[in-house]
Scaffold this motif. Structure first.
Motif, short mmCIF file in Angstrom:
data_model
loop_
_atom_site.label_atom_id
_atom_site.label_comp_id
_atom_site.label_asym_id
_atom_site.label_seq_id
_atom_site.Cartn_x
_atom_site.Cartn_y
_atom_site.Cartn_z
N GLY A 204 64.19 30.58 72.46
CA GLY A 204 63.69 29.25 72.78
C GLY A 204 62.24 29.24 73.21
N LEU A 205 61.47 30.24 72.79
CA LEU A 205 60.05 30.30 73.15
C LEU A 205 59.24 29.38 72.24
N SER A 206 58.30 28.68 72.87
CA SER A 206 57.36 27.91 72.07
C SER A 206 56.35 28.87 71.45
N ARG A 207 55.57 28.39 70.50
CA ARG A 207 54.54 29.26 69.90
C ARG A 207 53.59 29.78 70.97
N ARG A 208 53.18 28.92 71.89
CA ARG A 208 52.25 29.33 72.94
C ARG A 208 52.89 30.38 73.86
N GLN A 209 54.17 30.20 74.21
CA GLN A 209 54.85 31.19 75.04
C GLN A 209 54.93 32.54 74.32
N ALA A 210 55.18 32.50 73.01
CA ALA A 210 55.24 33.74 72.24
C ALA A 210 53.86 34.41 72.21
N ASP A 211 52.80 33.61 72.10
CA ASP A 211 51.44 34.16 72.14
C ASP A 211 51.17 34.84 73.47
N VAL A 212 51.54 34.17 74.57
CA VAL A 212 51.33 34.74 75.91
C VAL A 212 52.13 36.03 76.05
N LEU A 213 53.37 36.04 75.57
CA LEU A 213 54.18 37.25 75.62
C LEU A 213 53.50 38.40 74.86
N ALA A 214 52.95 38.09 73.71
CA ALA A 214 52.26 39.11 72.92
C ALA A 214 51.08 39.70 73.69
N TYR A 215 50.31 38.83 74.35
CA TYR A 215 49.16 39.30 75.14
C TYR A 215 49.61 40.17 76.31
N LEU A 216 50.65 39.74 77.00
CA LEU A 216 51.16 40.50 78.14
C LEU A 216 51.65 41.87 77.72
N LEU A 217 52.35 41.93 76.60
CA LEU A 217 52.89 43.21 76.12
C LEU A 217 51.78 44.15 75.67
N GLN A 218 50.60 43.60 75.40
CA GLN A 218 49.46 44.44 75.03
C GLN A 218 48.62 44.79 76.25
N GLY A 219 49.05 44.34 77.44
CA GLY A 219 48.31 44.65 78.66
C GLY A 219 47.13 43.73 78.89
N LEU A 220 47.07 42.63 78.18
CA LEU A 220 45.96 41.69 78.33
C LEU A 220 46.29 40.65 79.40
N PRO A 221 45.28 40.04 80.00
CA PRO A 221 45.56 39.01 81.01
C PRO A 221 46.09 37.73 80.36
#
Length: 199
Positions: free
Chosen positions: A182-199
């Motif tokens: 149930g993730l929105s596109r923006r939530q999925a983007d944020v998850l991708a950044y977090l998993l890469q160690g980005l702020p």
């Protein structure tokens, strides 16, 4: 510091005990082989500082034990140490409350790095699961996927600060397997950044 190790393979358990004891002299390390022994150890002494848990404990389901321990001891950091490095197992373990996931094929240095991160309040996810780091990803098995959203950006898509640049290709949309979350596109983007160690 008190550490509880839960692994049903005696050789692995002994090796983990030796590795963890090598972290310092003020460590107490207790090893158990079953889910029942783990429950009993924590019930008799709930003051453990860290649990290292194997997901495959003979007849017991390590994921269920993880969820149960997280429910009973919410402040206790639990790190999964597993022979599996399937992306689906990593995601499931973190979703169930693990503070880290270390494949058994990882080096001692990687284990130490993971434990330091977890003990300082972070969450450790193996780089190999995210699609970067030493060595290729494990081959996909039936039912396992590595969502595109978890893939790192190509080097030319990242600016000098290590962040996706304005001219970078937008991150890929969520994979079908993320739709069920149930993730929105923006939530999925944020998850991708977090998993890469980005702020």
């Amino acid at each position: 510091m008190k550490v509880l190790l839960i692994d049903d393979h005696p050789l692995i358990l002994a090796a983990l005990q030796a590795v963890i004891r090598g972290l310092g002299e003020d460590l107490t390390v207790v090893g158990v082989a079953t889910d029942r022994e783990a429950r009993a150890a924590l019930k008799s002494d709930p003051d453990y500082d860290l649990v290292l848990l194997d997901l495959y404990l003979g007849e017991a389901d390590g994921f269920e034990l993880l969820a149960e321990l997280r429910s009973l001891y919410p402040a206790l950091p639990i790190v999964v140490v597993s022979a599996s490095d399937r992306a689906s197992d990593v995601i499931r373990a973190i979703d169930a409350g693990a503070m880290g996931f270390v494949p058994k094929r990882a080096s001692n240095d990687t284990l130490f790095e993971a434990l330091r991160l977890v003990m300082s309040g972070g969450i450790y996810v193996p780089a190999m699961t995210l699609g970067f780091g030493p060595g290729p990803l494990a081959p996909l098995q039936d039912g396992d996927t590595v969502p595109d959203v978890m893939r790192p950006y190509a080097h030319d898509e990242v600016n000098d600060l290590g962040r996706p640049g304005d001219s970078a290709t937008p991150p890929p949309g969520p994979a079908a397997s993320l739709d069920t979350l149930g993730l929105s596109r923006r939530q999925a983007d944020v998850l991708a950044y977090l998993l890469q160690g980005l702020p």
